[in-house]
Design a protein around this motif. Sequence first.
Motif, mmCIF file in Angstrom:
data_model
loop_
_atom_site.group_PDB
_atom_site.id
_atom_site.type_symbol
_atom_site.label_atom_id
_atom_site.label_comp_id
_atom_site.label_asym_id
_atom_site.label_seq_id
_atom_site.Cartn_x
_atom_site.Cartn_y
_atom_site.Cartn_z
ATOM 1 N N TYR A 92 0.882 -1.427 -0.076
ATOM 2 C CA TYR A 92 0.003 -0.002 0.058
ATOM 3 C C TYR A 92 0.967 1.268 0.016
ATOM 4 N N ASP A 93 1.924 1.191 0.775
ATOM 5 C CA ASP A 93 2.803 2.345 0.812
ATOM 6 C C ASP A 93 3.479 2.640 -0.481
ATOM 7 N N LYS A 94 3.995 1.552 -1.099
ATOM 8 C CA LYS A 94 4.641 1.804 -2.366
ATOM 9 C C LYS A 94 3.594 2.383 -3.528
ATOM 10 N N ALA A 95 2.309 1.835 -3.116
ATOM 11 C CA ALA A 95 1.107 2.384 -4.144
ATOM 12 C C ALA A 95 1.001 3.695 -3.957
ATOM 13 N N THR A 96 1.065 4.300 -2.855
ATOM 14 C CA THR A 96 0.593 5.749 -2.425
ATOM 15 C C THR A 96 1.376 6.649 -2.283
ATOM 16 N N MET A 97 2.609 6.358 -1.605
ATOM 17 C CA MET A 97 3.776 7.308 -1.492
ATOM 18 C C MET A 97 4.234 7.673 -2.619
ATOM 19 N N LYS A 98 3.720 8.327 -3.624
ATOM 20 C CA LYS A 98 4.122 8.586 -4.916
ATOM 21 C C LYS A 98 5.438 9.718 -4.953
ATOM 22 N N ALA A 133 0.302 0.178 -7.292
ATOM 23 C CA ALA A 133 -0.905 0.979 -7.354
ATOM 24 C C ALA A 133 -1.868 0.126 -8.037
ATOM 25 N N VAL A 157 -2.956 -2.939 -5.547
ATOM 26 C CA VAL A 157 -3.914 -2.526 -4.757
ATOM 27 C C VAL A 157 -5.195 -2.291 -5.280
ATOM 28 N N SER A 159 -7.626 0.636 4.920
ATOM 29 C CA SER A 159 -7.632 1.618 5.910
ATOM 30 C C SER A 159 -7.674 0.866 7.162
ATOM 31 N N TRP A 166 1.533 8.254 9.176
ATOM 32 C CA TRP A 166 2.413 8.625 8.128
ATOM 33 C C TRP A 166 3.774 8.114 8.149
ATOM 34 N N ARG A 198 4.018 4.744 6.625
ATOM 35 C CA ARG A 198 4.298 4.851 5.273
ATOM 36 C C ARG A 198 5.241 5.427 4.449
#
Length: 261
Positions: free
Chosen positions: A16-22, A31, A34, A42, A48, A51
């Motif tokens: 999830y972190d790799k998908a969202t911490m762009k 992404a 996910v 969630s 934070w 992440r």
Amino acid sequence: MISLTAEQETLLIPLYDKATMKEIIDDPTAASIVAQVDYDFSALRQPWVTRATLAMRARKLDQCVRDHPAPLVLHLGCGLDARVDRVAPAQGTRWYDVDFPQVIELRRRFYRETADNRMIGSSVTDHSWMAQVDGEGPALVIAEGLLMYLHVAEVKALVLALRDRFPGGQIAFDAFTTFVTRRMSRHPSLRKTGAQVHWGVDDPMEITRWAPGLELAEEWTFGDPTALTGLGPLRRMQMKAMFALPVARHTHRILRYRLGA
Ligand SMILES: C[S@@+](CC[C@H](N)C(=O)[O-])C[C@H]1O[C@@H](n2cnc3c(N)ncnc32)[C@H](O)[C@@H]1O
């Protein structure tokens, strides 16, 4: 959906972190996965800082692969990570993604095996998986978010077996201190999955005493300036403040060792 054990479910945390911490890592594969997985991310309740540091950990380990090219890469506890896509190793590099059989079964839904990118379904503690690796000689071994789930005797046996089977190679992994290891069960994401962490190390030199030929090549912490790349000014200040003290910096770090014969 394949049912995953508590330790296996933890793969969804860094995914999830790799998908969202762009701003830290560009990972379109994460992404896309996910978006396809039926899971309430969630519920992991990741702060934070978790992440950010897990995305930084992945970026640093990607850089290790680029900086230390090897004809053979062993990616242990790979989960659903897309390192092979992110790094795009030189043609002819033989890359092995290794994780429990259930995880590899899940992985096959998202990744295609090729002649150069093979998958092995096995616990890393059952060293017979090494017989499935085609090739001798030095390997670069990457273990991201894996070794803390093993017991010290299992970590030691794995490192020594890798040294014997792939002499002259290197291993890079992240590790907590023993203090943090004892407290990790309180982390909301680990509470959600129910996974237990067992192994931590305070003095990185301890590992060099496990056998001749093991040499510490690098210790990298989230206090390193390279960790901050991509962050805005406020987040930079937050990270700098958090990791200003050496004791805080060393709670979770990336260690790289030479696996000399
Ligand atoms: C926190 S996840 C990290 C996944 C991946 N490395 C990443 O960073 O996205 C931990 C992974 O280690 C795997 N794992 C834990 N114990 C293992 C073992 N004994 N053998 C193989 N894989 C293991 C889990 O199945 C899971 O995929």
